[in-house]
Write an enzyme that holds these catalytic residues in place. Structure first.
Site, short mmCIF file in Angstrom:
data_model
loop_
_atom_site.label_atom_id
_atom_site.label_comp_id
_atom_site.label_asym_id
_atom_site.label_seq_id
_atom_site.Cartn_x
_atom_site.Cartn_y
_atom_site.Cartn_z
N GLU A 1 44.85 -20.53 3.10
CA GLU A 1 43.50 -20.33 3.66
C GLU A 1 43.48 -20.78 5.12
O GLU A 1 44.28 -21.63 5.53
CB GLU A 1 42.51 -21.17 2.84
N ASN B 1 34.23 -15.00 -3.04
CA ASN B 1 34.90 -16.20 -3.57
C ASN B 1 33.83 -17.23 -3.90
O ASN B 1 32.90 -17.45 -3.11
CB ASN B 1 35.85 -16.76 -2.51
N GLU B 2 33.98 -17.87 -5.05
CA GLU B 2 33.04 -18.92 -5.46
C GLU B 2 31.60 -18.53 -5.09
O GLU B 2 30.90 -19.26 -4.39
CB GLU B 2 33.42 -20.29 -4.86
N TYR C 1 39.80 -27.55 -10.36
CA TYR C 1 40.58 -28.60 -9.68
C TYR C 1 40.62 -29.86 -10.54
O TYR C 1 39.76 -30.08 -11.41
CB TYR C 1 39.93 -28.92 -8.33
N GLU D 1 42.50 -20.63 -8.14
CA GLU D 1 42.52 -21.91 -7.40
C GLU D 1 42.67 -23.03 -8.40
O GLU D 1 41.83 -23.18 -9.30
CB GLU D 1 41.25 -22.12 -6.58
N GLN E 1 46.99 -25.79 -2.08
CA GLN E 1 47.34 -24.59 -1.35
C GLN E 1 48.81 -24.68 -0.93
O GLN E 1 49.46 -25.69 -1.20
CB GLN E 1 46.43 -24.42 -0.15
O1 AHR Z 1 40.90 -24.77 -1.72
C1 AHR Z 1 39.86 -25.33 -1.00
C2 AHR Z 1 38.51 -24.73 -1.35
O2 AHR Z 1 38.18 -25.05 -2.66
C3 AHR Z 1 38.39 -23.22 -1.30
O3 AHR Z 1 38.15 -22.74 -0.04
C4 AHR Z 1 37.20 -22.97 -2.19
O4 AHR Z 1 37.24 -21.70 -2.79
C5 AHR Z 1 37.25 -24.11 -3.19
O5 AHR Z 1 36.03 -24.72 -3.33
#
Ligand code: AHR
Length: 515
Positions: free
Chosen positions: A46, A193-194, A261, A318, A367
């Site tokens: 990103e 995205n999101e 996450y 992600e 990432q």
């Molecule tokens: O990976 C960092 C961020 O986490 C991304 O930009 C977003 O999609 C997520 O909230």
């Protein structure tokens, strides 16, 4: 008398533990499961901090050796990793990205403010042509994330035309003028995205309508049709999957993305430290992976109701650890250290994705370089490979392998306070080379484990592979220092018709089984 009693209690305790059955892994090689798509090992780059600029892109004029601007050392390390897929340009950044600002002479591209990540200048030096140069250098597939948040269906449709058109349309000619004759191969294209958060704070019902509208106009030549991804939910949520699976019939739609996450504390305001953490945060981090399995299963169960033919994928695009930012760094750059804990976390994710490979045909760790759970950390011309890098490399033979059922009997429980999890985790597959691969994790940082292995009712004769472990839970590989987490060769031979694999405390092991 008291002494005698204590001795008796001790003898009984030893006797009880001697009676506890040893863990045994049984692999069912006669019942192959789904293929583990190589893109489960996908990466994410990103426009965030030094993830792209400095970390990978230094520009053609840099003294750091590069090929057309991309660092040679980083590309070399990523090629060794067999990176199958790269997602770009975000993340949250994708919903603020306007592709026309990233084409043409770099000196003329507009400089913007990266308002999502650190408020730093974004000079658009890396745009469409540079991204495709990166994936082509890596031999990877391209996953382009479209802008739904601040873009329009027209902008997305024209970007796709620019990338894929073969004829002489104005956009195809513009691409040629910018140096690319043949169309770029776009393997995946996501609409936003999101969208529940940074992508527009939408409700899923509203997103469905916007997706339907945009997807109607996303056209490419048939042979360059990407798989179209709808932006889905996150963590334990299932509402987005439910609404999208119901609402996206009749328009191009191949998969739903899902994000999850791992925060040691589970709290965004104080996530937990990347190093120097207590054992309670080691176990909370690893036990979290079990929850991811549950999230995947709940979401795939919903897809099963609406898509029994199993055409729609659930892409975990992600995932990874997210700790408190490295002290002294720009908090918007998401810089964090990477330790042995991250290697185990990655391996446990792979096990979850392999077990759910029927729907999870793609995932992207967050990432690739210098951001969150990165493969590589850089500073100026220096580079270090993280423990996560080594975990990805160990598991590379699982790319496109055929999963095999693998079950651990008598799995020891690992417990700290009120948190507990299975001490051992396993995954098995038949590789493309015909060999039988086994991945194992011993999550317990204090106790080694010995595991007998059977394939059907027979014991393999030997195992050979690589082991990842270290002395401390937070052992790390730091720039300019000798790395603490590096793979070691591993070998075990069967004795008396039985193969036993010894796993050190806190370790990851990948072996091929022979005989
Ligand atoms: O990976 C960092 C961020 O986490 C991304 O930009 C977003 O999609 C997520 O909230």
């Amino acid at each position: 008398m008291k002494k005698q009693l204590l001795a008796l209690v001790a003898t009984l305790a030893v006797g009880a533990s001697a009676l506890a059955a040893d863990p045994k892994l049984v692999i069912n090689a006669d019942q192959p499961g789904p293929v583990i798509h190589r893109n489960i090992y996908g990466q994410f780059a990103e426009h965030l901090g030094t993830g792209i600029y400095e970390g990978m892109w230094v520009g053609p004029e840099s003294k750091i050796p590069n090929v057309r601007g991309w660092r040679k050392d980083v590309i070399g390390a990523l090629k060794d990793l067999k990176v199958p897929l790269v997602r770009w340009p975000g993340g949250c950044f994708a919903d603020e990205y306007h592709w026309r600002e990233g084409i043409g002479p770099r000196s003329k591209r507009p400089v913007k403010v990266n308002t999502t990540w650190g408020g730093v200048p974004e000079n658009n030096a890396v745009g469409t042509h540079e991204f495709f140069d990166l994936v082509e250098q890596l031999g990877a597939e391209a996953y382009v994330n479209g802008n739904l948040g601040t873009g329009s269906p027209q902008e997305m449709a024209e970007w796709l035309e620019y990338m894929t058109a073969e004829g002489n349309s104005t956009l195809a000619q513009m691409r040629r003028k910018n140096g690319r004759d043949k169309p770029f191969r776009v393997h995946y294209f996501a609409v936003g995205n999101e969208s529940w958060g940074c992508g527009g704070n939408m409700r899923p019902e509203y997103y469905v309508d916007l997706y339907r509208q945009a997807a109607t106009f996303l056209k490419t030549p048939e042979k360059n049709r990407p798989l179209f991804i709808a932006s889905g939910g996150h963590d334990a949520r299932t509402d987005w999957t439910e609404v999208l699976a119901k609402g996206l019939k009749g328009v191009p739609f191949d998969a739903i993305s899902h994000h999850g996450y791992t925060l040691p504390t589970g709290k965004w305001e104080k996530k937990g430290s990347a190093v120097g953490f207590p054992e309670a945060e080691w176990i909370s981090t690893l036990a979290h992976t079990q929850k991811i399995d549950e999230w995947v299963r709940k979401n795939t169960a919903i897809l099963d109701q609406h898509d029994p033919a199993k055409k729609v994928g659930l892409y975990f695009d992600e995932w990874g650890s997210w700790y408190d930012p490295e002290p002294g760094s720009n908090p918007g750059f998401l810089v964090q250290r990477n330790t042995l804990r991250d290697a185990l976390l990655a391996a446990l994710h792979f096990h979850v994705f392999h077990a759910n490979a029927e729907r999870v045909k793609m995932s992207n760790v967050a990432q690739m370089v210098n951001v969150l759970q990165a493969m590589i950390l850089t500073s100026k011309d220096q580079l270090v490979l993280t423990p996560t890098y080594h975990a990805f490399k160990l598991y590379a033979p699982f790319q496109d392998a055929t999963s095999l059922p693998a079950k651990i009997d008598h799995n020891p429980v690992y417990k700290v306070g009120a948190t507990e999890m299975p001490g051992l985790s396993a995954t098995a597959a038949r590789g493309k080379d015909g060999k039988l691969y086994l991945g194992l994790v011993n999550a317990n940082p204090n106790q080694p484990a010995a595991l007998t292995v059977q394939v059907g009712s027979a014991a393999p004769k030997s195992a050979r592979g690589q082991l990842l472990t270290a002395g401390a839970m937070d052992a790390q590989n730091e720039l300019g220092k000798a790395p603490q987490v590096v793979p070691q060769a591993y070998e075990a031979q069967a004795t008396d018709g039985q193969l036993t694999l010894k796993l050190p405390a806190k370790s990851v092991l990948v072996v091929t089984l022979e005989g």
